[in-house]
Design a protein around this motif. Structure first.
Motif, mmCIF file in Angstrom:
data_model
loop_
_atom_site.group_PDB
_atom_site.id
_atom_site.type_symbol
_atom_site.label_atom_id
_atom_site.label_comp_id
_atom_site.label_asym_id
_atom_site.label_seq_id
_atom_site.Cartn_x
_atom_site.Cartn_y
_atom_site.Cartn_z
ATOM 1 N N VAL A 177 0.731 -1.263 0.174
ATOM 2 C CA VAL A 177 -0.056 0.003 -0.070
ATOM 3 C C VAL A 177 0.918 1.378 0.043
ATOM 4 O O VAL A 177 0.580 2.217 -0.672
ATOM 5 C CB VAL A 177 -0.895 -0.133 1.231
ATOM 6 C CG1 VAL A 177 -1.845 1.372 1.319
ATOM 7 C CG2 VAL A 177 -2.166 -1.329 1.241
ATOM 8 N N ILE A 178 1.995 1.196 0.948
ATOM 9 C CA ILE A 178 2.787 2.543 1.005
ATOM 10 C C ILE A 178 3.323 2.799 -0.451
ATOM 11 O O ILE A 178 3.396 4.076 -0.865
ATOM 12 C CB ILE A 178 3.799 2.072 2.028
ATOM 13 C CG1 ILE A 178 3.016 2.316 3.621
ATOM 14 C CG2 ILE A 178 5.052 3.373 2.006
ATOM 15 C CD1 ILE A 178 4.177 1.585 4.480
ATOM 16 N N GLU A 179 3.806 1.683 -1.271
ATOM 17 C CA GLU A 179 4.440 1.774 -2.438
ATOM 18 C C GLU A 179 3.479 2.265 -3.605
ATOM 19 O O GLU A 179 3.951 2.853 -4.792
ATOM 20 C CB GLU A 179 5.494 0.630 -2.789
ATOM 21 C CG GLU A 179 6.671 0.626 -2.001
ATOM 22 C CD GLU A 179 7.733 -0.311 -2.331
ATOM 23 O OE1 GLU A 179 7.578 -0.938 -3.110
ATOM 24 O OE2 GLU A 179 8.765 -0.136 -1.685
ATOM 25 N N GLU A 180 2.170 2.098 -3.373
ATOM 26 C CA GLU A 180 1.022 2.221 -4.383
ATOM 27 C C GLU A 180 0.853 4.136 -4.303
ATOM 28 O O GLU A 180 0.466 4.497 -5.345
ATOM 29 C CB GLU A 180 -0.138 1.610 -4.076
ATOM 30 C CG GLU A 180 -0.079 0.393 -4.394
ATOM 31 C CD GLU A 180 -1.187 -0.496 -3.961
ATOM 32 O OE1 GLU A 180 -2.368 0.028 -3.355
ATOM 33 O OE2 GLU A 180 -1.340 -1.696 -4.022
ATOM 34 N N VAL A 181 1.213 4.767 -3.135
ATOM 35 C CA VAL A 181 1.105 6.120 -2.961
ATOM 36 C C VAL A 181 2.043 6.920 -3.789
ATOM 37 O O VAL A 181 3.377 6.487 -3.728
ATOM 38 C CB VAL A 181 1.061 6.549 -1.536
ATOM 39 C CG1 VAL A 181 1.022 7.810 -1.187
ATOM 40 C CG2 VAL A 181 0.060 5.722 -0.559
ATOM 41 N N PRO A 182 1.599 7.720 -4.748
ATOM 42 C CA PRO A 182 2.467 8.598 -5.375
ATOM 43 C C PRO A 182 3.346 9.425 -4.364
ATOM 44 O O PRO A 182 3.170 9.885 -3.330
ATOM 45 C CB PRO A 182 1.645 9.813 -6.037
ATOM 46 C CG PRO A 182 0.206 9.001 -5.889
ATOM 47 C CD PRO A 182 0.143 8.061 -4.805
ATOM 48 N N GLN A 183 4.531 9.613 -4.847
ATOM 49 C CA GLN A 183 5.682 10.304 -3.791
ATOM 50 C C GLN A 183 5.792 11.450 -4.265
ATOM 51 O O GLN A 183 5.967 12.202 -5.372
ATOM 52 C CB GLN A 183 7.122 9.579 -3.863
ATOM 53 C CG GLN A 183 6.809 8.219 -3.631
ATOM 54 C CD GLN A 183 8.197 7.195 -3.531
ATOM 55 O OE1 GLN A 183 9.330 7.803 -3.138
ATOM 56 N NE2 GLN A 183 8.343 6.262 -3.928
#
Length: 183
Positions: A177-183
């Motif tokens: 989930v964390i890595e799916e969030v745009p940075q």
């Protein structure tokens, strides 16, 4: 099916309904980390290994090549752990570090298969005192750690090994989930 796999399979079926919660945690943690906050994680024994696994995925990477996030496994600094244990007692080894490293708005994840580890309970209490968001990954509820934290994800399995294996799966789901969030 082998009895170990059967226990794991049963617990997975019961835990499947918690994917909404892990998604919400991942969204919140991503916001904290991308906003400059940090994650503190603690646990004993196998739960310490799981806590360190989580922080390694966040400081390093899980699947995606992205910037590193601030994440600290509170058991991993052996000099600090032994000094605090010697000077203040084993119940204080995580709580004192939460007071030292934690800032309001940071997240503390406490892992305990029993939900009764005195030093993990003290860390959760310290996290609440310091204004951290406190989450627990535990074995079956009710347990004191799940009750003390802001939110908890109890694994419905009697065997500690099954609980730990599912904690790892939940950690990987959280990282997804964390890595799916745009940075």
């Amino acid at each position: 099916m082998h009895h170990h796999l059967a226990k794991l399979s049963d617990a997975i079926r019961e835990l499947d309904g918690e994917t909404v919660k892990i998604h919400a945690w991942g969204q919140k943690l991503a916001a904290v980390l991308t906003g400059g906050g940090r994650l503190l994680a603690c646990g004993n024994g196998g739960s310490a290994a799981e806590a360190q696994h989580l922080t390694a995925e966040l400081v390093g990477r899980f699947r995606a090549d992205r910037r590193p996030y601030a994440a600290i496994a509170l058991h991993a600094d052996t000099s600090t752990v032994t000094a605090i244990g010697n000077d203040f007692g084993p119940e204080s080894v995580f709580a004192r570090q939460v007071h030292g490293h934690g800032r309001p708005g940071d997240v503390l994840i406490c892992l305990s298969t029993s939900g009764t580890s005195a030093n993990v309970l003290a860390a959760a209490a310290a996290g609440r005192e310091c204004g951290l968001l406190t989450w627990a990954l535990t074995g079956p509820a009710p347990n004191p750690l799940a009750d003390l934290c802001d939110d908890a994800l109890p694994v419905p399995a009697a065997d500690s090994c099954t609980v730990q294996e599912l904690h790892l799966a939940l950690i990987h789901m959280l990282c997804d989930v964390i890595e799916e969030v745009p940075q």
